[in-house]
Design a protein around this motif. Structure first.
Motif, PDB file in Angstrom:
ATOM      1  N   LEU A  92      27.427  73.504  -5.890  1.00  0.00           N
ATOM      2  CA  LEU A  92      27.783  72.642  -4.765  1.00  0.00           C
ATOM      3  C   LEU A  92      26.605  72.495  -3.809  1.00  0.00           C
ATOM      4  O   LEU A  92      25.733  73.360  -3.730  1.00  0.00           O
ATOM      5  CB  LEU A  92      28.985  73.222  -4.019  1.00  0.00           C
ATOM      6  CG  LEU A  92      30.253  73.425  -4.836  1.00  0.00           C
ATOM      7  CD1 LEU A  92      31.340  74.064  -3.970  1.00  0.00           C
ATOM      8  CD2 LEU A  92      30.741  72.119  -5.438  1.00  0.00           C
ATOM      9  N   PHE A  93      26.600  71.396  -3.056  1.00  0.00           N
ATOM     10  CA  PHE A  93      25.589  71.200  -2.025  1.00  0.00           C
ATOM     11  C   PHE A  93      26.036  71.951  -0.766  1.00  0.00           C
ATOM     12  O   PHE A  93      27.046  71.585  -0.157  1.00  0.00           O
ATOM     13  CB  PHE A  93      25.418  69.717  -1.719  1.00  0.00           C
ATOM     14  CG  PHE A  93      24.978  68.902  -2.906  1.00  0.00           C
ATOM     15  CD1 PHE A  93      23.800  69.213  -3.576  1.00  0.00           C
ATOM     16  CD2 PHE A  93      25.738  67.834  -3.350  1.00  0.00           C
ATOM     17  CE1 PHE A  93      23.385  68.463  -4.662  1.00  0.00           C
ATOM     18  CE2 PHE A  93      25.338  67.079  -4.440  1.00  0.00           C
ATOM     19  CZ  PHE A  93      24.150  67.401  -5.099  1.00  0.00           C
ATOM     20  N   ASP A 100      32.626  65.645   1.318  1.00  0.00           N
ATOM     21  CA  ASP A 100      31.370  64.965   0.994  1.00  0.00           C
ATOM     22  C   ASP A 100      30.785  65.436  -0.334  1.00  0.00           C
ATOM     23  O   ASP A 100      30.092  64.677  -1.019  1.00  0.00           O
ATOM     24  CB  ASP A 100      30.360  65.154   2.123  1.00  0.00           C
ATOM     25  CG  ASP A 100      30.770  64.403   3.383  1.00  0.00           C
ATOM     26  OD1 ASP A 100      31.553  63.442   3.266  1.00  0.00           O
ATOM     27  OD2 ASP A 100      30.317  64.791   4.479  1.00  0.00           O
ATOM     28  N   ASN A 101      31.042  66.693  -0.708  1.00  0.00           N
ATOM     29  CA  ASN A 101      30.641  67.139  -2.044  1.00  0.00           C
ATOM     30  C   ASN A 101      31.360  66.333  -3.118  1.00  0.00           C
ATOM     31  O   ASN A 101      30.738  65.860  -4.080  1.00  0.00           O
ATOM     32  CB  ASN A 101      30.942  68.632  -2.226  1.00  0.00           C
ATOM     33  CG  ASN A 101      29.739  69.520  -2.028  1.00  0.00           C
ATOM     34  OD1 ASN A 101      28.844  69.576  -2.874  1.00  0.00           O
ATOM     35  ND2 ASN A 101      29.706  70.219  -0.902  1.00  0.00           N
ATOM     36  N   ILE A 102      32.666  66.152  -2.943  1.00  0.00           N
ATOM     37  CA  ILE A 102      33.453  65.420  -3.939  1.00  0.00           C
ATOM     38  C   ILE A 102      33.064  63.942  -3.953  1.00  0.00           C
ATOM     39  O   ILE A 102      33.033  63.303  -5.018  1.00  0.00           O
ATOM     40  CB  ILE A 102      34.962  65.603  -3.663  1.00  0.00           C
ATOM     41  CG1 ILE A 102      35.349  67.075  -3.881  1.00  0.00           C
ATOM     42  CG2 ILE A 102      35.807  64.693  -4.556  1.00  0.00           C
ATOM     43  CD1 ILE A 102      36.761  67.413  -3.455  1.00  0.00           C
ATOM     44  N   GLY A 103      32.727  63.407  -2.791  1.00  0.00           N
ATOM     45  CA  GLY A 103      32.382  61.986  -2.710  1.00  0.00           C
ATOM     46  C   GLY A 103      30.928  61.673  -3.017  1.00  0.00           C
ATOM     47  O   GLY A 103      30.537  60.495  -3.001  1.00  0.00           O
ATOM     48  N   SER A 114      35.784  52.395   1.410  1.00  0.00           N
ATOM     49  CA  SER A 114      37.234  52.543   1.240  1.00  0.00           C
ATOM     50  C   SER A 114      37.565  53.132  -0.130  1.00  0.00           C
ATOM     51  O   SER A 114      38.480  53.960  -0.258  1.00  0.00           O
ATOM     52  CB  SER A 114      37.926  51.189   1.409  1.00  0.00           C
ATOM     53  OG  SER A 114      37.447  50.260   0.454  1.00  0.00           O
ATOM     54  N   GLU A 115      36.794  52.738  -1.145  1.00  0.00           N
ATOM     55  CA  GLU A 115      37.021  53.267  -2.493  1.00  0.00           C
ATOM     56  C   GLU A 115      36.657  54.750  -2.551  1.00  0.00           C
ATOM     57  O   GLU A 115      37.386  55.555  -3.146  1.00  0.00           O
ATOM     58  CB  GLU A 115      36.197  52.487  -3.521  1.00  0.00           C
ATOM     59  CG  GLU A 115      36.447  52.950  -4.955  1.00  0.00           C
ATOM     60  CD  GLU A 115      35.576  52.223  -5.972  1.00  0.00           C
ATOM     61  OE1 GLU A 115      35.563  52.667  -7.128  1.00  0.00           O
ATOM     62  OE2 GLU A 115      34.908  51.234  -5.607  1.00  0.00           O
ATOM     63  N   ILE A 116      35.541  55.101  -1.903  1.00  0.00           N
ATOM     64  CA  ILE A 116      35.129  56.512  -1.867  1.00  0.00           C
ATOM     65  C   ILE A 116      36.198  57.338  -1.171  1.00  0.00           C
ATOM     66  O   ILE A 116      36.593  58.412  -1.664  1.00  0.00           O
ATOM     67  CB  ILE A 116      33.773  56.667  -1.144  1.00  0.00           C
ATOM     68  CG1 ILE A 116      32.656  55.976  -1.937  1.00  0.00           C
ATOM     69  CG2 ILE A 116      33.433  58.152  -0.950  1.00  0.00           C
ATOM     70  CD1 ILE A 116      31.348  55.858  -1.172  1.00  0.00           C
ATOM     71  N   ASP A 134      37.307  69.580   5.241  1.00  0.00           N
ATOM     72  CA  ASP A 134      36.160  69.558   6.147  1.00  0.00           C
ATOM     73  C   ASP A 134      35.429  70.902   6.211  1.00  0.00           C
ATOM     74  O   ASP A 134      34.583  71.117   7.086  1.00  0.00           O
ATOM     75  CB  ASP A 134      36.622  69.140   7.546  1.00  0.00           C
ATOM     76  CG  ASP A 134      37.221  67.735   7.537  1.00  0.00           C
ATOM     77  OD1 ASP A 134      36.572  66.829   6.984  1.00  0.00           O
ATOM     78  OD2 ASP A 134      38.335  67.565   8.060  1.00  0.00           O
ATOM     79  N   VAL A 135      35.735  71.769   5.252  1.00  0.00           N
ATOM     80  CA  VAL A 135      35.134  73.103   5.206  1.00  0.00           C
ATOM     81  C   VAL A 135      33.879  73.058   4.333  1.00  0.00           C
ATOM     82  O   VAL A 135      33.779  72.267   3.391  1.00  0.00           O
ATOM     83  CB  VAL A 135      36.172  74.110   4.652  1.00  0.00           C
ATOM     84  CG1 VAL A 135      35.540  75.429   4.291  1.00  0.00           C
ATOM     85  CG2 VAL A 135      37.285  74.311   5.671  1.00  0.00           C
TER      86      VAL A 135
END
Length: 259
Positions: A92-93, A100-103, A114-116, A134-135
């Motif tokens: 993971l970053f 944001d990692n998943i996106g 919107s798709e993200i 948000d963790v």
């Protein structure tokens, strides 16, 4: 019709030789494997038998020295979003939160905001991390980090998920819980999974098919279709019969010489 029955992944007579300190190390020889869409396949074998090398060839991180590595009949020439890799150390970053990692994949491919947002929400829900969106990774347990890693691969439109001992560093209870969750995700999404493990029990619990590899150099020895109904009971006599048989096969590899 031929297209519908074509394997999602195919390896034909694949060999891999690495150069190490001026010496040639033959990691794989004559590997043949066909993976159908929607299958869950586990690779088992002793350390050094080429399991991870085979996975890296499928991911496009390495190129075969000989033979063909194909996805949907087309040669794999490098990494691509259709093949996602999940590692034991999560990857993971650390500077990005769960959302944001998943996106990251959809965002880097220029998808609409919107798709993200919708994609990320879907996969956060799928892996049960709504309260942790948000963790940051350092605030998560190992099991949660691995859920994020799986969700990140899925959010990037992976058709084939390659997993290199993803639960190997987790405690026994977390590992069992994630095994259950992975089977649930697999059954709901229709994913194709190629999963490397040292654990015979894990392979029997997860797989449609177990592929047994032997070392010196790495070869595919046998494949077994696991015909046990799901959910699988690790205490059943049928499960234990599979465990005894596969354990016997793996132990027969010990002491084999390279050749």
């Amino acid at each position: 019709m031929a297209e519908a029955t074509a394997p999602i992944l195919e390896m034909k007579n694949v060999g891999k030789i690495f150069s190490q300190a001026g010496r040639a190390i033959e990691a794989l020889r004559g590997a043949n494997l066909r993976v159908k869409k929607g299958e869950f396949i586990c690779l088992i074998g002793a350390s050094g038998c080429g399991k991870s090398t085979l996975l890296r060839l499928a991911a496009g991180f390495e190129a075969a020295t000989q033979g063909d590595v194909l996805m949907w009949g087309t040669e794999i020439t490098g990494p691509g979003p259709s093949r996602g890799m999940v590692f034991q150390d999560y990857g993971l970053f650390p500077w990005l939160n769960v959302r944001d990692n998943i996106g990251f994949g959809p965002k880097s491919r220029g998808r609409a905001k919107s798709e993200i947002r919708d994609t990320v929400a879907h996969f956060i829900d799928l892996v049960g991390l709504q309260r942790f969106a948000d963790v940051y990774p350092h605030q998560l347990s190992g099991g949660m980090k691995q859920r994020v890693a799986i969700a990140r691969v899925l959010a990037n439109d992976a058709e084939l998920v390659l997993m290199d001992e993803p639960f190997g560093a987790l405690d026994a209870m977390t590992r069992e819980r994630l095994q259950d969750e992975l089977v649930e995700i697999w059954s709901r999404t229709g994913l194709t999974v190629l999963f490397v493990t040292h654990s015979i029990e894990e392979a029997i619990f997860l797989a449609d098919r177990v592929v047994v590899m032997s070392p010196g150099p790495g070869r595919i020895d046998n494949e077994y279709s696991i015909d046990l109904p799901r959910p699988r009971d690790i205490a059943s006599s049928e499960f234990n019969e599979w465990r005894r048989m596969l354990s016997s096969q793996l132990h027969s590899h010990h002491g084999r010489k390279a050749g």
